[in-house]
Write a protein that holds these residues in place. Structure first.
Motif, PDB file in Angstrom:
ATOM      1  N   MET A 190      36.009 -51.164  66.381  1.00 44.78           N
ATOM      2  CA  MET A 190      35.159 -51.450  65.219  1.00 44.78           C
ATOM      3  C   MET A 190      33.684 -51.264  65.574  1.00 44.78           C
ATOM      4  N   ILE A 191      33.275 -51.818  66.710  1.00 43.67           N
ATOM      5  CA  ILE A 191      31.869 -51.720  67.116  1.00 43.67           C
ATOM      6  C   ILE A 191      31.538 -50.298  67.542  1.00 43.67           C
ATOM      7  N   ARG A 192      32.444 -49.644  68.230  1.00 48.28           N
ATOM      8  CA  ARG A 192      32.182 -48.250  68.636  1.00 48.28           C
ATOM      9  C   ARG A 192      32.028 -47.358  67.414  1.00 48.28           C
ATOM     10  N   ASP A 193      32.822 -47.608  66.380  1.00 48.78           N
ATOM     11  CA  ASP A 193      32.694 -46.829  65.152  1.00 48.78           C
ATOM     12  C   ASP A 193      31.368 -47.127  64.466  1.00 48.78           C
ATOM     13  N   ALA A 194      30.980 -48.405  64.407  1.00 49.49           N
ATOM     14  CA  ALA A 194      29.701 -48.762  63.790  1.00 49.49           C
ATOM     15  C   ALA A 194      28.538 -48.091  64.495  1.00 49.49           C
ATOM     16  N   ASP A 195      28.636 -47.941  65.810  1.00 54.28           N
ATOM     17  CA  ASP A 195      27.552 -47.326  66.583  1.00 54.28           C
ATOM     18  C   ASP A 195      27.400 -45.834  66.294  1.00 54.28           C
ATOM     19  N   ARG A 196      28.362 -45.229  65.605  1.00 52.49           N
ATOM     20  CA  ARG A 196      28.207 -43.813  65.229  1.00 52.49           C
ATOM     21  C   ARG A 196      27.152 -43.654  64.136  1.00 52.49           C
ATOM     22  N   TYR A 197      26.831 -44.748  63.447  1.00 54.76           N
ATOM     23  CA  TYR A 197      25.846 -44.706  62.368  1.00 54.76           C
ATOM     24  C   TYR A 197      24.499 -45.160  62.916  1.00 54.76           C
ATOM     25  N   ALA A 198      23.529 -44.265  62.862  1.00 51.01           N
ATOM     26  CA  ALA A 198      22.245 -44.513  63.517  1.00 51.01           C
ATOM     27  C   ALA A 198      21.594 -45.800  63.040  1.00 51.01           C
ATOM     28  N   VAL A 199      21.650 -46.075  61.752  1.00 51.14           N
ATOM     29  CA  VAL A 199      20.951 -47.242  61.231  1.00 51.14           C
ATOM     30  C   VAL A 199      21.569 -48.534  61.762  1.00 51.14           C
ATOM     31  N   LEU A 200      22.903 -48.597  61.841  1.00 54.20           N
ATOM     32  CA  LEU A 200      23.547 -49.791  62.384  1.00 54.20           C
ATOM     33  C   LEU A 200      23.268 -49.923  63.873  1.00 54.20           C
ATOM     34  N   ARG A 201      23.301 -48.802  64.565  1.00 57.86           N
ATOM     35  CA  ARG A 201      23.034 -48.816  66.007  1.00 57.86           C
ATOM     36  C   ARG A 201      21.600 -49.265  66.296  1.00 57.86           C
TER      37      ARG A 201
END
Length: 300
Positions: A190-201
């Protein structure tokens, strides 16, 4: 590990196909417990169960379906005995601007994370009353300090914290313990997928150094199980998260200040997109519930 209070007891873990749930199952089994793994993806649950060192069973169940969850509870009682502990771990997330989110998917996060946790308690509380057991609700730093672009997840985790506090006060005199586990960013799909989005990262990157760190899932699980053994009312993984409790009233203002500075720049660099369900677990829930993951779209 045979000296553990969990030895020779039945423990239920929801959302056990991967991530925190699977790691919890391993830690609990190492302490001599019989482990019941609940969730979607029967093949993945079976694989986790087969890898455990002691008795285990995998039961496919949608925690938002109370009838199906009651049947799963019956199967656990018949296969492993009445549970002495239940870990309400199952959860999903989506990210992006609230107005860009799919209303059905937004509600599904609430249904899984909050209503599903309540259903889990409803299905297994009779067993915990019989065994003088313990219910551990997996919450989050998001229960203490809500973040932008994660409105459904933050709302659901604030809700499960309140639910657990209420349930604890209701059943304490009957010998049942209820705990809340607060976890930070953990190395899951879940977190690795979220990190694919620059704004969330990048928003995570604006947090203070300890809070922005992603912690190994096995370390988080080990700490949670130590709390489970001790029937703690609050478990923090990592331990420094307890320091956020005295200052939680100030956190919304801090988040607002960071967001006012960071979001305009991030929105100017590229459109802020709706993510849809995050991680393999979110996609599995979408498939099992008959929902189709929505393609990312701009929230600007």
């Amino acid at each position: 590990m045979r000296s553990s209070p969990l030895a020779d007891r039945t423990v239920v873990v929801t959302g056990a196909a991967r991530g925190v749930g699977a790691s919890l199952a391993h830690e609990i089994a190492r302490r001599g417990a019989r482990v019941a793994l609940l969730g979607h993806e029967k093949a993945a649950l079976d694989a986790v169960a087969a890898s455990l060192p002691g008795p285990a069973m995998a039961v496919e169940a949608d925690i938002t379906d109370l009838t199906g969850l009651a049947a799963a509870a019956d199967a656990v009682r018949a296969g492993l005995g009445r549970p002495s502990a239940v870990v309400a771990n199952a959860g999903i997330a989506e990210g992006g601007p609230f107005l860009a989110s799919d209303p059905g998917a937004w509600r599904r996060v609430i249904d899984v994370n909050l209503v599903g946790s309540a259903h889990t308690a409803r299905a297994f509380l009779p067993d915990l009353l019989d065994t003088g057991g313990y219910f551990l609700q997996i919450a989050s730093l998001a229960s203490i300090g809500a973040a932008p672009l994660m409105s459904a997840y933050c709302a659901s985790k604030a809700g499960v914290e309140a639910f657990a506090h209420s349930l604890r006060a209701e059943v304490a005199h009957r010998g049942v313990g209820v705990g809340v586990a607060y976890i930070n960013w953990t190395d899951t799909d879940m977190i690795r997928d979220a990190d694919r989005y620059a704004v969330l990262r990048e928003l995570r990157g604006h947090m203070p150094p300890p809070a922005r760190r992603v912690y190994p899932v096995d370390i988080v699980a080990a700490r949670l199980v130590r709390g489970l053994e001790r029937r703690r009312t609050a478990v923090y993984a990592p331990g420094w998260l307890r320091l956020t409790q005295p200052v939680r009233a100030a956190l919304p203002a801090v988040v607002l200040r960071v967001s006012r500075r960071a979001l305009p720049r991030l929105e100017a660099e590229e459109p802020v997109m709706y993510t849809g369900p995050l991680g393999a677990g979110g996609l599995a829930d979408s498939a099992a519930s008959g929902r189709h993951a929505q393609a990312p779209r701009s929230g600007t």
